[in-house]
Design a protein around this motif. Structure first.
Motif, mmCIF file in Angstrom:
data_model
loop_
_atom_site.group_PDB
_atom_site.id
_atom_site.type_symbol
_atom_site.label_atom_id
_atom_site.label_comp_id
_atom_site.label_asym_id
_atom_site.label_seq_id
_atom_site.Cartn_x
_atom_site.Cartn_y
_atom_site.Cartn_z
ATOM 1 N N THR A 483 28.377 35.285 68.854
ATOM 2 C CA THR A 483 29.791 35.209 69.228
ATOM 3 C C THR A 483 30.140 36.315 70.216
ATOM 4 O O THR A 483 30.917 36.111 71.153
ATOM 5 N N LEU A 487 31.904 35.898 73.883
ATOM 6 C CA LEU A 487 33.138 36.574 74.271
ATOM 7 C C LEU A 487 32.935 37.556 75.421
ATOM 8 O O LEU A 487 33.884 38.254 75.805
ATOM 9 N N LYS A 490 35.279 37.037 78.260
ATOM 10 C CA LYS A 490 36.674 36.819 77.902
ATOM 11 C C LYS A 490 37.239 38.088 77.282
ATOM 12 O O LYS A 490 36.530 38.806 76.572
ATOM 13 N N LEU A 492 38.853 38.830 74.677
ATOM 14 C CA LEU A 492 39.257 38.448 73.332
ATOM 15 C C LEU A 492 38.646 39.410 72.326
ATOM 16 O O LEU A 492 37.559 39.944 72.537
ATOM 17 N N PHE A 494 37.068 39.935 68.606
ATOM 18 C CA PHE A 494 36.391 39.159 67.555
ATOM 19 C C PHE A 494 36.498 39.918 66.237
ATOM 20 O O PHE A 494 36.119 41.084 66.141
ATOM 21 N N VAL A 525 36.797 29.693 70.883
ATOM 22 C CA VAL A 525 36.705 30.524 72.083
ATOM 23 C C VAL A 525 37.158 29.747 73.319
ATOM 24 O O VAL A 525 37.850 30.289 74.204
ATOM 25 N N ASP A 554 41.961 31.231 65.218
ATOM 26 C CA ASP A 554 42.117 31.695 66.597
ATOM 27 C C ASP A 554 43.592 31.778 66.954
ATOM 28 O O ASP A 554 44.451 31.245 66.233
#
Length: 997
Positions: A483, A487, A490, A492, A494, A525, A554
Motif C-alpha cells: 500500500t 501511495l 499520491k 495520502l 495510510f 486509493v 477512505d
C-alpha cells in the motif's frame, strides 16, 4: 695301521663270541673314547631288538653261523652310540681261520645315518608330488609308447565317477562313446592323437568321455611328451568343460532371447560400428523401410536419407553430427524424415544412445514411426474444422482469453521483468520517472488482465481455493508495504491497525485473501484524492463463530445511494463522467465479492457521497498450526538455493529466458536454458535437473508434448523430476490441463516473485535450499555469511563503519550486481523511514511504527549498516515492550539514516564509474582470448564455460556480437559459439582505437 686309518668301524671276535679287538674307526663310529670299555661292553651298544623284530644276540649268532659256512655275510644292522642315539649301519662279517683250527670273525661297519635320511627325504618328496597331483583340479594320466595307461591321479577317478585306479587303467576305452562328436571312432582317433603327440611333443584337442553312470563328460585335453628313465612317456591333462559348455549354451539362449525381444519391438533398432556405419538391425527396421531382409536394409541404409531434412540441413552430414553428439552426450533425440524403399516419406523420431560394447563405446539408434501420429493430427484437424461452426460462440470467447493471456502476458513478462531487473544507478531524474511510469502502467495493465482472467475462472466455476497454514502478521506487513508503494505518487496518509487478539497462524487461502484486501485498498486509493486510506484487521465473535473482520475506509468521492445496488456488478463503473480519469475494468469489486462468497464470508459497504466509503469483509476465522513441512517456506521467508541446485528454464523467447534467469539469480540459482522442447529433452537426458520450468506454447513441440515425452523416458528420475508450467496462458482450466499432462505446478507469466518463491520452496530438494527472512525482514534461519575478515573496522567485535560493504556483499554471497540493486532499493524505500516512524507515533499507531523499525533494522543489516541496524533494533524492542518510544532511543536514527543514505549514494556512483571503466574494449586482450577459446570450442571442452567471467569482462563491450556468443555458450552449444568467432573478430576490428595499457 691300515685298519686304524680305515673310515669303517672294525671289530674282531673270537670263536667264543668275545670281542678281542677294535679299530679307531669303531671308537669314532660309536662315539666311545674308552677302548677297554667298548671291548668289554660291546653288546650294550646293540638294542635288544633289531628293526625286523628279532632279538639282536640271537640274530647275531645266526649270522656268525652263516659266516662260518659261507665265509662272508653282508647285512644292515642297528646299533646305538655311546650317547644312546640310533646308529644304522651296513655290516660285513668275514671268516678268518688259522692252522691250529681256531677262527675269528672280523666285522666291518659303515654308517648309514645320512643314507637313511636321504631315503626318507625321497619318500617324502614322492608323497608330496603324489598329493599335489591328486589335489590338482585336472585329470592327469601317464601313457607309454604303445598307448597303454600307466598311472592317473585322483581327479581323473572323480571326474569319471570311479573308485579305483585299476578300473580306469584297464577299462579306459570302455569309458568313452563309440564315436567322438565329429563322427570319428574313439579308439582310432585316440591312437592317432597319441602317435602325433609322441612325434610332435604336444597335442591339444576337445574330447568326449562317458562317466561310469553313462553321463557325457566333455573335456579339453593336452598331451605332452616327456622323457622318463631313458624313454619317452606321455602326460595327459584333461579339464572339465561341462560348466563352460553350459555357460556357452546359456549365452546362446540369451542371445536368441535378445534377438527375439529386439525383433518384436514396435520401433526400429540399428547398431553402428566405431566408424558410424550400420552393422546390425532388428526386424522392425526391415519392415519400416519395406526391405527384403536385414542385409538389404543395412546395404541401403544411407539411401533412405533424402538429400536434405525439413530444416534445410544435409541429411548425411547431420546424421554423422548426431552420432558424434551421442558419443559425447550419451543420448540424443531429434525429428528425422526418412524415405522407404518404395520412395514414400517416413516421418520419425530418432533416439541415439551410447552403449558399452566389449570395453568400447558404440551407438544404437531407435527409430519410432510418427506417421500414425501425423495422420491422427490431420484427422483431428479435419474434425476440428468440421465442428468449428457448432462451437463458434464459445470458441470466440476462449480464443480471446487465450490470446489475451498469452499474447499480452508474453511481452508484459519481458516489460515487467526487464524493468524490475534494470539498473537505475546511471539514470537521471527524468529517466527514473519514465522507468517508474513504465513499471506502474505495466503493473496496472497486468492487474486489468488478471481481473478479466479471474472473472473468467469464477464465471466458469473453476476458481479453486487452496487453503494453507499462513501467518496473518506477515500478510498484514506485506499489505502495508504494498500500500505504501501504491501511495507513493499520491499525497495520502495510510493508517493501519492490527488487533492483538488475532492468532499468529490462520488456515485458509492466503493468496486470495490478500487479493481481496488489496482490491479494496486499490479501489480506495483510486477514488481518494486527499485525506487518508485506513486498513483495520480485527476479530469478532458472532453467532457462536469467530470471524476475521477486514475494514477498508477512505475519505474519497463516496458512492451515491442509487448506485450502491450496482456496486458489485460485472463490468460496472459508476459516475464515469466524474471519474473519467480513473482507469479500470469494473471487475475488481465483482471479483472481490465472488472470492468472499467462495470463502463462506460476507462483504458490505457504507458510503456517503463526497465524504468517503467503508468496506467491511467478514471471513470465517480458522486458526492454523505452525507445522510447515521441512521443504516449504514460512511466511515472509525467501528461498536461497545452494550452489549444486540445478534448474532448467525452457522457453522459445530469448527475452523470457533472460527475465526468468534474472529472477532466479535473486535466489542464487544459475539457471540453464533451452529454447525448444527438443533441446530440453536432450539436456534433461544428459543431466539430472532438480527443477524444470516449462513454457507452454512453443513451435514444433509444445510444453505439454515435451513433458509427456519426458515422462515416457525409461528411468525413475524422469518420472520424479518436478516440472512447473511457466505460461502466459492463464485461462480457466489451464492448471488442470498442465497437471493432467504430467506437470507438477503452474507459474503464471509475468512472473510474480512471491509465487516463484513459493514454487522454489515446494519443489527444490530440501537439502539444496535454505530459508531466510525476505529482504526487509530480520534474517532468522540462516547465519550471517563470513565475509573473510574478523571485526572489520574494530571496536568491541562490531563494525564502526557507516556501511560495511564486505559484510553486505557476504550476505548475498558476493553478488555485486544484486548488492547494487539492494542499495538502490534501500535509497528508494527507506529515505523517509524516520519521518514515517515519528508520524505513526504522533498518531498513536505504535504497531505501524514498530513494523517500520523492524523493516529498517533488517534492511540496514542487509546492506551492512550495522550502527543503523542497532539503532532500529533498539526502537523496535522498546515499541514491543511499550506503546511509546523515548527520545534518546529514537533521535540517533535521523542522523545515522542520513549518513547511510549519503554513503549509499557514494557507493552507487563509484560502481557506475567502475562500470564505465570496464566497458572499454582492450583489442589485444580480446583477440588473444579468442585464440585461446577457438581450440576449446572446437573440442567442446567445458573449460571455456569456466572462463565465463573472463569472457564477459573482456568481450562485453562488443555489445550484440558478444550477447549472441554468450547465449550459445550458456546453452552449451559449442558449435554455434565457434561459428560466431568471425563476427567477434570483425567487431573487435571495427571497435574504436583504445589504449590497451
Amino acid at each position: 695301521m691300515l685298519i686304524d686309518n680305515m673310515p669303517l668301524g672294525c671289530t674282531l671276535q673270537d670263536s667264543a663270541n668275545n670281542i678281542i679287538a677294535c679299530s679307531n674307526g669303531a671308537l669314532r663310529l660309536f662315539r666311545e673314547p674308552d677302548r677297554k670299555k667298548f671291548i668289554k661292553n660291546f653288546w650294550s651298544y646293540c638294542p635288544e631288538f633289531q628293526p625286523d623284530g628279532q632279538k639282536s644276540q640271537e640274530k647275531a649268532r645266526e649270522l656268525y653261523r652263516k659266516t662260518i659256512e659261507t665265509g662272508e655275510q653282508k647285512f644292515e644292522w642297528m646299533y646305538r652310540t655311546a650317547t644312546g642315539e640310533p646308529l644304522p649301519t651296513e655290516t660285513v662279517f668275514v671268516y678268518v681261520g688259522n692252522k691250529r683250527g681256531d677262527y675269528y670273525i672280523g666285522a666291518y661297519s659303515r654308517d648309514l645315518t645320512e643314507a637313511k635320511a636321504s631315503e626318507e627325504e625321497m619318500r617324502e618328496a614322492e608323497e608330496r608330488v603324489r598329493a599335489m597331483l591328486d589335489s590338482t583340479p585336472m585329470a592327469i594320466s601317464m601313457w607309454d609308447e604303445e598307448g597303454k595307461m600307466l598311472d592317473c591321479n585322483l581327479e581323473a577317478l572323480r571326474l569319471l565317477e570311479l573308485d579305483q585306479k585299476i578300473d580306469y587303467i584297464e577299462h579306459f576305452y570302455d569309458l568313452q562313446p563309440a564315436r567322438q562328436p565329429d563322427g570319428e571312432k574313439t579308439l582310432k582317433k585316440a591312437q592317432k592323437l597319441i602317435r602325433a603327440a609322441f612325434e610332435t611333443g604336444y597335442q591339444r584337442f576337445d574330447w568326449l568321455y562317458q562317466t561310469a553312470s553313462g553321463k557325457p563328460l566333455p573335456v579339453e585335453t593336452i598331451l605332452v611328451r616327456l622323457p622318463w628313465k631313458g624313454k619317452y612317456r606321455l602326460a595327459a591333462y584333461s579339464r572339465d568343460l561341462r560348466e563352460i559348455k553350459m555357460r556357452e549354451l546359456e549365452a546362446r539362449e540369451a542371445d536368441d532371447r535378445v534377438y527375439a525381444m529386439l525383433d518384436s519391438l514396435i520401433i526400429g533398432c540399428v547398431f553402428f560400428d566405431e566408424k558410424g556405419e550400420p552393422v546390425d538391425c532388428n526386424e522392425r527396421a526391415v519392415k519400416l523401410f519395406h526391405c527384403r531382409d536385414k542385409k538389404d536394409y543395412l546395404r541401403k541404409f544411407y539411401s533412405f536419407f533424402p538429400e536434405r531434412q525439413p530444416d534445410g540441413s544435409n541429411s548425411r552430414e547431420k546424421a554423422h553430427d548426431m552420432i558424434h553428439r551421442a558419443y559425447k552426450e550419451e543420448q540424443v533425440a531429434y525429428f528425422w524424415e526418412h524415405m522407404t524403399s518404395d520412395g514414400n516419406l517416413l516421418p520419425s523420431e530418432v533416439t541415439l544412445r551410447r552403449v558399452k560394447w566389449r570395453d568400447e563405446w558404440r551407438v544404437v539408434a531407435y527409430i519410432r514411426d510418427l506417421s500414425a501420429i501425423r495422420e491422427a493430427n490431420d484427422r483431428a484437424m479435419d474434425l476440428e474444422v468440421e465442428s468449428r461452426s457448432a462451437r463458434a460462440a464459445s470458441e470466440a470467447k476462449s480464443n480471446f482469453l487465450a490470446s489475451m493471456s498469452h499474447e499480452i502476458r508474453t511481452p508484459m513478462n519481458a516489460i515487467i521483468g526487464m524493468s524490475d531487473l534494470m539498473r537505475t544507478d546511471n539514470l537521471d531524474e527524468q529517466q527514473l520517472r519514465y522507468l517508474r511510469d513504465i513499471r506502474g502502467t505495466s503493473h496496472l495493465l497486468l492487474q486489468l488482465l488478471n481481473d478479466i482472467l479471474d472473472f473468467s475462472k469464477i464465471e466458469a466455476g473453476k476458481m479453486d481455493l487452496t487453503p494453507v497454514n499462513f501467518s496473518i502478521h506477515a500478510m498484514y506487513d506485506n499489505i502495508c508495504s504494498l500500500t505504501k508503494i501504491l501511495l507513493r505518487n499520491k499525497f495520502l496518509q495510510f493508517r493501519s491497525s492490527f488487533a492483538k487478539d488475532l492468532p499468529k497462524i490462520l488456515y485458509g487461502d492466503d493468496v486470495r485473501l490478500q487479493q481481496i484486501v488489496l482490491n479494496l485498498i486499490n479501489n480506495a486509493v483510486k477514488y481518494t484524492q486527499e485525506g487518508y486510506v485506513e486498513l483495520q484487521m480485527t476479530r469478532e465473535k458472532r453467532q457462536g463463530h469467530d470471524w476475521l473482520v477486514i475494514t477498508v475506509k477512505d475519505t474519497g468521492l463516496g458512492i451515491k445511494k442509487e448506485n450502491l445496488p450496482r456496486l458489485f456488478g460485472r463490468f460496472q463503473r459508476l459516475d464515469t463522467r466524474e471519474n473519467r480519469g480513473i482507469t479500470g475494468t469494473g471487475l475488481g469489486l465483482a471479483i472481490t465479492r465472488q472470492l468472499v462468497e467462495l470463502m463462506k464470508g460476507e462483504i458490505s459497504v457504507e458510503s456517503e457521497y463526497g465524504k468517503g466509503s467503508t468496506f467491511t469483509v467478514r471471513i470465517p476465522l480458522v486458526e492454523g498450526e505452525e507445522n510447515e513441512s521441512e521443504n516449504s517456506a514460512k511466511e515472509g521467508t525467501r528461498v536461497e538455493a545452494l550452489p549444486d541446485a540445478a534448474v532448467l528454464v525452457v522457453d522459445d523467447s530469448p527475452i523470457n529466458l533472460t527475465v526468468a534467469q534474472g529472477y532466479l539469480a535473486q535466489h542464487y540459482i544459475k539457471a540453464e536454458t533451452a529454447a525448444s522442447g527438443m533441446k530440453a529433452m536432450e539436456m534433461i537426458q544428459a543431466k539430472p535437473y532438480d527443477l524444470v520450468f516449462m513454457d507452454h506454447m512453443m513451435p514444433e513441440m509444445d510444453g505439454i508434448e515435451t513433458t509427456r515425452r519426458i515422462r515416457e523416458l525409461s528411468g525413475d528420475r524422469f518420472r520424479r523430476m518436478p516440472i512447473v508450467a511457466l505460461s502466459a496462458n492463464a485461462v480457466s482450466g489451464m492448471r488442470e490441463t498442465f497437471i493432467n499432462a504430467g506437470m507438477n505446478d503452474f507459474l503464471i507469466k509475468p512472473i510474480d516473485p512471491r509465487a516463484l518463491n513459493k514454487v522454489l520452496a515446494v519443489w527444490l530438494p530440501k537439502e539444496k535450499v535454505t530459508f531466510v527472512e525476505a529482504y526487509g525482514s530480520e534474517e532468522k534461519t540462516a547465519e550471517p555469511r563470513d565475509c573473510g575478515e574478523e571485526n572489520p573496522g574494530g571496536g568491541q567485535g562490531e563494525s564502526n563503519l557507516v556501511i560495511d560493504e564486505k559484510k553486505g556483499l557476504a550476505n548475498i554471497q558476493g553478488d555485486e550486481k544484486l548488492y547494487m540493486r539492494i542499495l538502490e532499493d534501500f535509497s528508494q524505500f527507506h529515505a523517509s523511514d524516520f519521518t514515517s516512524i515519528t508520524s505513526s507515533l504522533n498518531n498513536g499507531n505504535a504497531i505501524e511504527a514498530r513494523r517500520l523499525a523492524h523493516t529498517l533494522k533488517s534492511s540496514a543489516a542487509a546492506v551492512g549498516a550495522e550502527r543503523l541496524k542497532r539503532i532500529a533494533e533498539a526502537v523496535e524492542t522498546e515499541l514491543t515492550q511499550n506503546s511509546v518510544c523515548r527520545g534518546k532511543t529514537l533521535e540517533p536514527m535521523e542522523e545515522e539514516l542520513s549518513l547511510v543514505l549519503d554513503e549509499v549514494s557514494q557507493i552507487l556512483s563509484r560502481a557506475e564509474k567502475n562500470r564505465k571503466d570496464d566497458s572499454v574494449l582492450d583489442r589485444e586482450k580480446a583477440l588473444a582470448l579468442l585464440e585461446k577459446l577457438e581450440p576449446l570450442l572446437d573440442t567442446c571442452s567445458s573449460e571455456c564455460v569456466d572462463m565465463e567471467e573472463e569472457i564477459r569482462i573482456t568481450l562485453s563491450p562488443l555489445g550484440q556480437p558478444y550477447e549472441v556468443f554468450a547465449g550459445h555458450l550458456q546453452n552449451l552449444d559449442f558449435f554455434s559459439a565457434l561459428e560466431t568467432l568471425p563476427d567477434l573478430r570483425r567487431a573487435i576490428a571495427d571497435a574504436p582505437d583504445t589504449d590497451s595499457a
